[in-house]
Design an enzyme around this catalytic site. Structure first.
Site, PDB file in Angstrom:
ATOM      1  N   ASN A 140      12.398  42.190 -38.662  1.00 15.57           N
ATOM      2  CA  ASN A 140      13.676  41.482 -38.756  1.00 15.57           C
ATOM      3  C   ASN A 140      13.557  40.267 -39.652  1.00 15.57           C
ATOM      4  O   ASN A 140      12.534  39.584 -39.662  1.00 15.57           O
ATOM      5  CB  ASN A 140      14.138  41.033 -37.365  1.00 15.57           C
ATOM      6  CG  ASN A 140      14.486  42.207 -36.477  1.00 15.57           C
ATOM      7  OD1 ASN A 140      14.302  43.349 -36.863  1.00 15.57           O
ATOM      8  ND2 ASN A 140      14.980  41.937 -35.288  1.00 15.57           N
ATOM      9  N   LYS A 189      11.487  49.739 -38.146  1.00 13.10           N
ATOM     10  CA  LYS A 189      12.127  50.729 -37.280  1.00 13.10           C
ATOM     11  C   LYS A 189      11.861  52.156 -37.755  1.00 13.10           C
ATOM     12  O   LYS A 189      12.191  53.122 -37.057  1.00 13.10           O
ATOM     13  CB  LYS A 189      13.620  50.452 -37.196  1.00 13.10           C
ATOM     14  CG  LYS A 189      13.939  49.152 -36.469  1.00 13.10           C
ATOM     15  CD  LYS A 189      15.409  48.815 -36.506  1.00 13.10           C
ATOM     16  CE  LYS A 189      15.689  47.534 -35.726  1.00 13.10           C
ATOM     17  NZ  LYS A 189      15.019  46.355 -36.298  1.00 13.10           N
TER      18      LYS A 189
END
Length: 535
Positions: A365, A328
């Site tokens: 993730n 991110k």
């Protein structure tokens, strides 16, 4: 009525015989007593038998109709165990061996894989037990992926090396985890890389009670460090990881430190007193919507916390510092990602002037981490739905926590200073596909246009503030392969030390004044590609 008629006729026949043969020794009261006893005995026996029959039918019907995948020795042993089970009722074998298909084994027919749909519709199959412990991890993953399209609750037997004494029983059955269906071929870790910055050294792990930090702590303890300092600002999380590691009997000093990374003076005392040689910095606020709603707290914790650790690593001449970063941070659309990119820039700036070897590891993730989509979906499915997906086309990279941590440890050992390592996350996965697979593996069906009578509804809630449709791992195209096949090294732009120092002072001032606008403007100016709104 039939019973009474039969016993009455029998008594009359006996009475006639007694009269015909003139039995003087039998009193007349024998006949009504005989009639009464016979009626009671017959009626009672019928009720007892009927009760037993109905309770057996109920027992059979309450058990889940179960398919056994694998008609080998393990499958046969499992069926024997299931005969005593009050939960599972075996109804058929599934096997890919054509020679076994169509045969009868343990009174059960062996069907090919393509008959699973038939067994679900015609025999009400609800559960499938995967009993092929001899197959490789790759083969097992392929089988599980094929099974995710069926509304079957899938459970598995562990691999052969985990089955005690070669005996298969119900206790060996375990649930299928998401990692089992998203898994990929493992790469044998380089042991020398794992040990290089850890063996015989004093280690500090920040955020040690979190998802990544706790796994870092577990793996570090296995690599023979001299001392491990576990640091976290959550008393409960710190207590749990300290208790877990202390109970395993390691002959290694373990020190739990209740501290926040924004407390410079306490950090300095911890690092100096314990003569820390390697730091793994996993402490951060990572939940995108939460940080978006708490801009100052999130940015201050992530940026100033990293600055404090890096500054002390430089001042106290710590040998190595590794920052756990995120995908991110690449062209971020949210404050969390921008704050993590700023954290990377801090380490890159310090690396130009410090003896400490700074590096950062960027990945996507991890499965089962706190706040991730997998435990959320699992809880929603258990509650009967709906399962919430933000967008039909949203994708994410996934990796298991142990694999990610293993690669983090090896990345840090390869660092020369200022390195940005990027983990090979494999192919991105559509979240809607993940939701369907998890629903099917729970033995349920999703409600959609093709199946309006399904069990679990999927709701599309819209992208949350700062959320991307897809994630990236690289800012530019300048990337080289490292000595490890799953680890790449990126060459990216950086800020000067003076610019970083200016950013830190602005964030500190904005926190004192609680000025979110100043923080956002700073991130927009200095974080390459940051956009404050989703395009």
């Amino acid at each position: 009525t039939t019973t009474f008629q039969a016993t009455t006729i029998a008594c009359l026949i006996v009475g006639f015989l007694m009269w015909f043969f003139r039995e003087p020794n039998l009193p007349r009261s024998v006949l009504p007593i005989f009639w009464l006893i016979v009626n009671i005995a017959v009626i009672a026996s019928r009720f007892l038998f009927k009760g037993y029959l109905y309770s057996w039918d109920s027992f059979i019907n309450s058990r889940k109709q179960t398919l056994i995948y694998g008609a080998g020795n393990a499958g046969v042993q499992l069926v024997e165990s299931l005969k005593k089970s009050t939960v599972y009722a075996p109804i058929a074998f599934i096997d890919d061996d054509k020679e076994k298909q169509g045969t009868i084994l343990n009174y059960l027919e062996v069907f090919p894989f393509d008959k699973i749909d038939f067994l679900i519709k015609n025999k009400d199959a609800k559960v499938l037990l995967l009993a092929v412990p001899s197959v490789s991890e790759k083969q097992r993953t392929q089988i599980l992926k094929r099974l995710t399209k069926y509304p079957l609750e899938v459970k598995v037997l562990p691999s052969l090396d985990k089955i005690v004494n070669g005996i298969v029983n119900l206790d060996a059955i375990k649930h299928v985890e998401v990692a089992d269906i998203l898994g990929r071929d493992s790469v044998e870790p380089n042991q020398s890389l794992l040990e290089r910055n850890i063996s015989g050294k004093n280690i500090l792990i920040t955020g040690a009670g979190g998802s990544i930090g706790s796994e870092l702590s577990r793996q570090v303890m296995k690599l023979s460090p001299k001392k491990v300092v576990l640091m976290d600002n959550s008393e409960f999380n710190l207590y749990n990881i300290h208790l877990e590691l202390a109970s395993k009997g390691f002959s290694i000093e373990i020190i739990p430190s209740l501290c926040t990374v924004t407390n410079y003076h306490q950090l300095k005392q911890i690092i100096a007193q314990n003569n820390i040689q390697t730091i793994y910095h996993a402490a951060a606020y990572k939940h995108v919507p939460m940080v978006e709603m708490n801009i100052i707290s999130g940015t201050y914790n992530n940026v100033i916390g990293t600055y404090n650790i890096a500054r002390l690593a430089d001042e106290l001449e710590v040998a190595n510092m590794v920052l756990v970063s995120t995908d991110k941070a690449v062209r971020p659309t949210n404050v969390m990602g921008a704050s993590k990119r700023m954290s990377e820039l801090i380490l890159q700036a310090f690396s130009d002037k410090s003896k400490c070897c700074f590096s950062m590891v960027r990945f996507g993730n991890v499965l089962e981490s706190a706040g991730s989509v997998v435990p959320l979906f699992r809880n929603q499915i258990k509650a009967g739905g709906p399962v919430t997906v933000t967008h039909r086309n949203i994708t994410r990279y996934f990796m298991s926590i142990p694999e990610a941590v293993e690669l983090v440890l090896q990345s840090g050992a390869m660092a020369k200073g200022g390195d940005v390592f990027v983990l090979d996350m494999g192919e991105p996965i559509k979240i809607i596909d993940l939701a369907y697979k998890m629903i099917h593996l729970s033995g349920l069906t999703p409600i959609d246009n093709e199946n309006p009578d399904g069990d679990i509804r999927i709701d599309f809630t819209g992208l949350r503030p700062g959320e991307k449709l897809y994630e990236e791992l690289l800012i530019g195209s300048n990337v080289v392969q490292s000595e490890h096949p799953r680890i790449m090294q990126a060459k990216e732009s950086k800020l000067s030390f003076d610019e970083v120092s200016h950013c830190v002072e602005v964030i500190k001032s904005a926190r004192e004044n609680q000025d979110e606008r100043v923080v956002k403007e700073l991130l927009l100016k200095y974080v390459d590609g940051y956009r404050s709104e989703v395009a």
